[in-house]
Enzyme design. Structure first.
Site, short mmCIF file in Angstrom:
data_model
loop_
_atom_site.label_atom_id
_atom_site.label_comp_id
_atom_site.label_asym_id
_atom_site.label_seq_id
_atom_site.Cartn_x
_atom_site.Cartn_y
_atom_site.Cartn_z
N GLU A 29 -3.89 6.99 -4.96
CA GLU A 29 -3.77 6.09 -6.11
C GLU A 29 -4.92 6.33 -7.08
OE1 GLU A 29 -2.48 1.99 -5.21
OE2 GLU A 29 -4.11 1.38 -6.52
N HIS A 82 -1.44 -0.76 -10.20
CA HIS A 82 -1.99 -1.74 -9.26
C HIS A 82 -2.38 -3.03 -9.99
CE1 HIS A 82 -4.00 -1.86 -5.05
NE2 HIS A 82 -3.66 -3.08 -5.42
N ARG A 128 0.85 -1.18 0.00
CA ARG A 128 0.00 0.00 0.00
C ARG A 128 0.89 1.23 0.00
NH1 ARG A 128 -3.29 -2.96 -1.48
NH2 ARG A 128 -5.41 -3.36 -0.70
#
Length: 330
Positions: A269, A288, A240
């Protein structure tokens, strides 16, 4: 026959639950309504009334008091994705509803992606690729760690960190790790040397982060850690973004163009418009993608089918989650 519902995004429904898996689930429980979404159950909450079992995935609704009042018969939730932190609530835990997740299935592609980036970084692949793009020619070869005898540092030995360690066993690298909570016996079984966080950054040719994001770990990785890194070392983050103090990382990466950062996650993000992460030559951004994608998503549905079989037989669920365990998930 127990009654069940699917509730998740329409796109996630087909990705996670294949025709074969849906057919097998349908033979075990009564799926009494078409697949629902968070929006559809909000508009018509009465559809939840008979549900004893819910199968979900990306797009799961928040299971707060209002949701649970509409689902008085709910006994179990099978979440065909990873972390459950974003949809469980105190009201959910008070109901003692069983919840299980495909986090273990999702850990497999993350660990595979991480291995690929560790090996590529040990060859300084991103560095050379950037040089060639910038200069339009091949650069002279500089120092490259390679795999033989190099040191890989793993931050946190949760499920993904341990899987990465197991994959690295077939590679001639030394693995060191930082995890203040892992038993020494577990580290020994993984053939991993435990060390301090500072020591890990100083000694590693590649550092790979696998720490979950919570209050204790937010901004855990500071600029001072990056300043300790070897010349030409690389940092990989598939955990993360908020675990890293991003502005401090950027400052050091600007000072140290020899370092390489491979960031599959950021905070926020994606990065804000105009973020230097988009243009820094020693930063590689991926959107991601380390977790389950494409056919990998169907593994998560398979895991939930296996959990359903255990549940109906009264057997312990392999991937059941408690409130305490959920807090420490990524």
């Amino acid at each position: 026959m127990k009654k069940g519902l699917y509730i998740l995004n329409e796109s996630a429904f087909d990705k996670i639950y294949s025709d074969k898996v849906r057919c097998e689930i349908g033979g075990l429980i009564d799926i009494y309504a078409p697949a629902q979404t968070a929006a559809s159950v909000l508009a018509k909450p009465e559809v939840l009334h008979d549900a004893e079992v819910i199968f979900s995935g990306w797009g799961v609704p928040l299971m707060n008091e209002k949701f649970l009042e509409a689902a008085p018969n709910l006994k179990a939730v099978f979440y065909g994705a990873g972390s459950i932190k974003h949809f469980v609530t105190d009201a959910f835990w008070k109901r003692n509803i069983v919840v299980t997740s495909s986090y273990a299935a999702n850990a497999i592609p993350v660990s595979e992606f991480t291995l690929s980036q560790i090996l590529y970084s040990l060859k300084r692949g991103w560095y050379y690729s950037s040089c060639i793009r910038r200069n339009g020619s091949y650069p002279e070869h500089g120092p490259v760690p390679g795999t033989y005898g190099s040191t890989v540092g793993i931050i946190s030995l949760g499920m993904i960190g341990q899987l990465v360690c197991k994959l690295l066993k077939s590679i001639d690298v030394k693995v060191i790790a930082y995890d203040p909570y892992i038993p020494v016996k577990t580290a020994s079984e993984l053939d991993v040397e435990l060390c301090t966080l500072d020591d890990l950054f100083m000694r590693s040719d590649v550092v790979s982060l696998h720490t979950p994001w919570n209050k204790e770990t937010e901004n855990m990785i500071r600029g001072s850690h990056f300043r300790l890194m070897k010349t030409g070392a690389a940092f990989i983050n598939t955990a993360r973004g908020a675990v890293v103090f991003e502005s401090e990382m950027i400052e050091v990466l600007r000072e140290r163009p020899d370092l390489q950062a491979v960031l599959d996650v950021t905070y926020p993000e994606p990065p804000e418009k105009g973020s230097p992460l988009y243009t820094m030559e020693n930063v590689t951004l991926t959107p991601h993608i380390a977790g389950s994608m494409g056919n990998e998503c169907q593994r998560m549905g398979e895991y939930m089918l296996r959990e359903l079989n255990r549940y109906l037989k009264g057997e312990p669920l392999k991937w059941a989650l408690t409130q305490e365990k959920a807090v420490h998930m990524a």
